[in-house]
Design a protein around this motif. Sequence first.
Motif, PDB file in Angstrom:
ATOM      1  N   UNK A  23      -2.734  18.878 -42.639  1.00  0.00           N
ATOM      2  CA  UNK A  23      -3.004  17.856 -41.641  1.00  0.00           C
ATOM      3  C   UNK A  23      -4.341  17.171 -41.854  1.00  0.00           C
ATOM      4  N   UNK A  24      -5.288  17.840 -42.559  1.00  0.00           N
ATOM      5  CA  UNK A  24      -6.598  17.241 -42.751  1.00  0.00           C
ATOM      6  C   UNK A  24      -6.693  16.428 -44.036  1.00  0.00           C
ATOM      7  N   UNK A  25      -5.567  16.257 -44.726  1.00  0.00           N
ATOM      8  CA  UNK A  25      -5.548  15.460 -45.946  1.00  0.00           C
ATOM      9  C   UNK A  25      -5.259  14.006 -45.601  1.00  0.00           C
ATOM     10  N   UNK A  26      -6.027  13.039 -46.129  1.00  0.00           N
ATOM     11  CA  UNK A  26      -5.730  11.632 -45.854  1.00  0.00           C
ATOM     12  C   UNK A  26      -4.297  11.296 -46.234  1.00  0.00           C
ATOM     13  N   UNK A  27      -3.681  10.442 -45.432  1.00  0.00           N
ATOM     14  CA  UNK A  27      -2.281  10.095 -45.669  1.00  0.00           C
ATOM     15  C   UNK A  27      -2.135   9.012 -46.726  1.00  0.00           C
ATOM     16  N   UNK A  28      -3.210   8.294 -46.980  1.00  0.00           N
ATOM     17  CA  UNK A  28      -3.186   7.251 -48.004  1.00  0.00           C
ATOM     18  C   UNK A  28      -4.467   7.350 -48.811  1.00  0.00           C
ATOM     19  N   UNK A  29      -4.452   6.750 -49.987  1.00  0.00           N
ATOM     20  CA  UNK A  29      -5.659   6.730 -50.809  1.00  0.00           C
ATOM     21  C   UNK A  29      -6.594   5.619 -50.351  1.00  0.00           C
ATOM     22  N   UNK A  30      -7.879   5.878 -50.403  1.00  0.00           N
ATOM     23  CA  UNK A  30      -8.877   4.902 -49.993  1.00  0.00           C
ATOM     24  C   UNK A  30      -8.803   3.670 -50.884  1.00  0.00           C
ATOM     25  N   UNK A  64     -15.205  -4.053 -44.454  1.00  0.00           N
ATOM     26  CA  UNK A  64     -14.608  -3.190 -45.484  1.00  0.00           C
ATOM     27  C   UNK A  64     -15.111  -3.462 -46.890  1.00  0.00           C
ATOM     28  N   UNK A  65     -15.567  -4.693 -47.132  1.00  0.00           N
ATOM     29  CA  UNK A  65     -15.893  -5.085 -48.496  1.00  0.00           C
ATOM     30  C   UNK A  65     -14.672  -5.468 -49.304  1.00  0.00           C
ATOM     31  N   UNK A  66     -13.512  -5.543 -48.657  1.00  0.00           N
ATOM     32  CA  UNK A  66     -12.288  -5.938 -49.345  1.00  0.00           C
ATOM     33  C   UNK A  66     -12.239  -7.451 -49.519  1.00  0.00           C
ATOM     34  N   UNK A  67     -11.467  -7.891 -50.478  1.00  0.00           N
ATOM     35  CA  UNK A  67     -11.167  -9.313 -50.663  1.00  0.00           C
ATOM     36  C   UNK A  67      -9.896  -9.609 -49.876  1.00  0.00           C
ATOM     37  N   UNK A  68     -10.058 -10.098 -48.662  1.00  0.00           N
ATOM     38  CA  UNK A  68      -8.912 -10.306 -47.772  1.00  0.00           C
ATOM     39  C   UNK A  68      -8.505 -11.771 -47.789  1.00  0.00           C
ATOM     40  N   UNK A 207      -6.986   6.457 -43.547  1.00  0.00           N
ATOM     41  CA  UNK A 207      -7.490   6.755 -44.875  1.00  0.00           C
ATOM     42  C   UNK A 207      -7.748   5.604 -45.800  1.00  0.00           C
ATOM     43  N   UNK A 208      -7.453   4.372 -45.385  1.00  0.00           N
ATOM     44  CA  UNK A 208      -7.667   3.230 -46.296  1.00  0.00           C
ATOM     45  C   UNK A 208      -9.153   2.904 -46.450  1.00  0.00           C
TER      46      UNK A 208
END
Length: 209
Positions: A23-30, A64-68, A207-208
Motif C-alpha cells: 500500500x505504501x508503493x506509489x501507484x504510478x511512476x513520477x 510541477x515543472x512539466x511542459x503542459x 505519485x506523478x
Amino acid sequence: MKSRRLFLKTLAISPIVLAMACSDTPKVAKLAQGGRVVALGDSLTFGYGADKSQSYPVVLAQKTGWNIINMGVNGDTTKDVLNRMDSVISENPKLVLLGIGGNDVLRRVNASETRANLVSIIKALQNKNIPVVLIAEPHLSASALFGKASDNPVYKDVASEMGVPLLEKAWSTILSDDKLKSDQIHANGVGYAKFADELYQFLKEIGYV
C-alpha cells in the motif's frame, strides 16, 4: 481536498503503472520535470474568464515543472474531443489530464452518449500507452447554476470501468463559490489557481509529482 477517489485496474492501464501490492508503493511512476503533458478539455481547461496566464495548465506547469500543452477548447463536448484525438496523440504526451463533459449537459446530450465518448477517448489514449487522469465536472443544469454544484456521476462509472484515477469535486466546489467564479459556469483567476493546487495535490498523492 476532502473527497477524492482513485479507481485503478490492476495491471493493464499503461506501462508506467507499478504492479505492486504494498500500500505504501506509489501507484504510478513520477513524471520528470520537462515531461510533456496535455491538458485536454473545454473552457475550464482553456481558462475562460481569466487571463491566459491564469489558466490551470499554466499554473500547474509552474508547480510541477512539466511542459503542459493546453488543449482546452471553449464549447467543446466529449464528441468534439473524441474527434480531435489524432492531434492529441500526435503531441506524444506522457500524461493526459482529461476534463470534459460539462457542455454535454448544457446541450442536453444523452448521458449514455457522454459516457461512451469518455470511454472511447480514454481507450484511444490507453491504446497508445498514454496514461490518463480523469477530472470530474459538475452537472451544469439550470438549477445548479444558482445553487451548489455537484459532480456528474458519469465520471465515477467511467473511471471505475477504465481503471483511471479520478479527481472528484474540485470543479464542483469552486463553481459553488461566487468568490471563485467569473460567471455562473466558469472560474476566475483565483478559482483556476485553486483548481491547479487541488490537482497538484492529487497528482502528488498518486505519485506523478
